[in-house]
Design a protein around this motif. Structure first.
Motif, short mmCIF file in Angstrom:
data_model
loop_
_atom_site.label_atom_id
_atom_site.label_comp_id
_atom_site.label_asym_id
_atom_site.label_seq_id
_atom_site.Cartn_x
_atom_site.Cartn_y
_atom_site.Cartn_z
N MET A 260 43.69 30.95 44.37
CA MET A 260 45.23 30.80 44.32
C MET A 260 45.85 31.71 43.47
SD MET A 260 47.83 29.38 45.17
CE MET A 260 47.49 27.89 46.15
N ASN A 261 46.77 32.44 43.87
CA ASN A 261 47.51 33.29 42.90
C ASN A 261 48.78 32.53 42.49
OD1 ASN A 261 48.70 35.48 41.69
ND2 ASN A 261 49.31 36.81 43.38
N ARG A 262 48.80 32.39 41.29
CA ARG A 262 49.92 31.96 40.69
C ARG A 262 50.68 32.80 39.63
NH1 ARG A 262 50.93 27.31 43.47
NH2 ARG A 262 49.23 25.71 42.91
N ALA A 263 50.32 34.00 39.55
CA ALA A 263 51.06 35.27 38.83
C ALA A 263 52.16 35.67 39.71
CB ALA A 263 50.05 36.15 38.48
N THR A 264 53.19 36.16 39.21
CA THR A 264 54.23 36.85 39.79
C THR A 264 54.11 38.27 40.34
OG1 THR A 264 55.07 37.51 37.93
CG2 THR A 264 55.87 35.40 38.51
N HIS A 265 52.85 38.72 40.22
CA HIS A 265 52.46 40.07 40.45
C HIS A 265 51.20 40.05 41.40
CE1 HIS A 265 49.41 39.66 37.50
NE2 HIS A 265 50.39 39.22 36.80
N PRO A 266 50.95 41.04 42.29
CA PRO A 266 49.83 41.01 42.98
C PRO A 266 48.64 41.19 42.33
CG PRO A 266 51.21 42.71 43.74
CD PRO A 266 51.89 42.21 42.69
N VAL A 267 47.47 40.29 43.00
CA VAL A 267 46.20 40.26 42.12
C VAL A 267 44.96 40.86 43.21
CG1 VAL A 267 44.65 38.62 41.37
CG2 VAL A 267 46.89 38.48 40.87
N SER A 268 44.09 41.70 42.71
CA SER A 268 42.96 42.18 43.40
C SER A 268 41.73 41.28 42.89
CB SER A 268 42.74 43.52 43.29
OG SER A 268 42.34 43.92 41.73
N LEU A 269 40.71 41.20 43.84
CA LEU A 269 39.53 40.34 43.65
C LEU A 269 38.35 41.34 43.79
CD1 LEU A 269 40.74 37.19 45.82
CD2 LEU A 269 41.09 37.84 43.34
N SER A 270 37.33 40.84 43.07
CA SER A 270 36.15 41.63 42.93
C SER A 270 34.98 40.63 42.86
CB SER A 270 36.05 42.68 42.39
OG SER A 270 36.31 42.38 40.88
N VAL A 271 33.80 41.13 42.90
CA VAL A 271 32.44 40.55 42.52
C VAL A 271 31.71 41.53 41.97
CG1 VAL A 271 32.56 38.93 44.47
CG2 VAL A 271 31.41 41.05 44.91
N LEU A 272 30.88 41.07 40.96
CA LEU A 272 29.77 41.76 40.55
C LEU A 272 28.65 41.78 41.38
CD1 LEU A 272 30.07 41.20 36.62
CD2 LEU A 272 31.26 42.76 38.07
N ASP A 273 27.96 43.16 41.55
CA ASP A 273 26.74 42.96 42.33
C ASP A 273 25.43 42.74 41.35
OD1 ASP A 273 26.06 45.58 41.15
OD2 ASP A 273 26.88 46.77 42.88
N TYR A 274 24.31 42.76 42.10
CA TYR A 274 23.09 42.73 41.32
C TYR A 274 22.67 43.47 40.19
CZ TYR A 274 22.28 38.93 44.69
OH TYR A 274 22.41 37.78 45.49
N ASP A 275 23.52 44.62 40.24
CA ASP A 275 23.41 45.78 39.28
C ASP A 275 24.43 45.55 38.19
OD1 ASP A 275 21.03 46.75 40.67
OD2 ASP A 275 22.29 48.12 41.59
N GLY A 276 25.28 44.48 38.38
CA GLY A 276 26.42 44.48 37.30
C GLY A 276 27.62 45.41 37.61
N LYS A 277 27.55 45.99 38.84
CA LYS A 277 28.95 46.87 39.17
C LYS A 277 29.83 46.08 39.76
CE LYS A 277 26.07 51.28 39.64
NZ LYS A 277 25.27 52.20 40.53
N GLU A 278 31.14 46.33 39.45
CA GLU A 278 32.34 45.72 40.08
C GLU A 278 32.62 46.13 41.61
OE1 GLU A 278 36.52 44.01 38.84
OE2 GLU A 278 35.44 45.10 37.30
N ARG A 279 32.54 45.29 42.37
CA ARG A 279 32.77 45.72 43.77
C ARG A 279 33.99 45.07 44.54
NH1 ARG A 279 29.32 50.05 44.56
NH2 ARG A 279 27.50 49.37 43.91
N LYS A 280 35.15 45.80 44.62
CA LYS A 280 36.30 45.16 45.24
C LYS A 280 36.38 44.63 46.31
CE LYS A 280 39.59 47.78 42.36
NZ LYS A 280 40.82 48.74 42.36
N MET A 281 37.06 43.44 46.64
CA MET A 281 37.05 42.87 47.93
C MET A 281 38.18 43.50 48.52
SD MET A 281 34.53 40.89 47.40
CE MET A 281 34.80 39.93 49.14
N ASP A 282 38.41 43.47 50.12
CA ASP A 282 39.33 44.04 50.79
C ASP A 282 40.60 43.45 50.71
OD1 ASP A 282 37.74 46.50 51.56
OD2 ASP A 282 36.93 45.21 53.23
N HIS A 283 40.61 42.25 50.08
CA HIS A 283 41.82 41.25 49.97
C HIS A 283 42.63 41.34 48.89
CE1 HIS A 283 44.25 38.07 52.13
NE2 HIS A 283 44.25 37.71 51.02
#
Length: 119
Positions: free
Chosen positions: A10-33
């Motif tokens: 849930m975004n309660r910020a007054t600005h856009p927020v991007s989401l990501s997950v860390l893969d098994y190698d610890g690299k951040e992978r952005k979600m498309d949403h």
């Protein structure tokens, strides 16, 4: 991965927020949403133990969470109030902010000097 669960954001910020997950190698992978507006939400199928991150579009980390069950998989992103209040202070009280900035710059320069004590 761990048990299957649904991670809800849930975004309660007054600005856009991007989401990501860390893969098994610890690299951040952005979600498309991107949660563009305040009070928007999205859910993803995930697994327990997956590291999720929410960032402002400028890259600032707003939240990192590693849900392990459904009860801690309801994630709420708040904006950084300090950053916006500080920006407002710089507009309202520029001389005070400028003086504070000069003192900080001097303190950093002194700390970086050869032989400086670290405390």
């Amino acid at each position: 991965g761990g048990a299957v669960l649904v991670v809800s954001w849930m975004n309660r910020a007054t600005h856009p927020v991007s989401l990501s997950v860390l893969d098994y190698d610890g690299k951040e992978r952005k979600m498309d949403h991107v949660l563009v507006h305040k009070d928007t939400s999205v859910s993803f199928n995930s697994n327990a133990g997956v590291v999720w991150r929410a960032r402002a579009l400028n890259g600032e980390l707003l939240l990192q969470a590693t849900p392990t069950n459904e009860s801690d998989a309801q994630l709420v992103v708040l904006g950084c109030r300090f950053r916006y209040e500080a920006a407002a202070a710089a507009v309202i009280y520029p001389p005070l902010v400028a003086v504070a900035g000069e003192h900080l710059a001097v303190a950093v320069a002194q700390a970086d000097a050869p032989g400086a004590a670290v405390w």
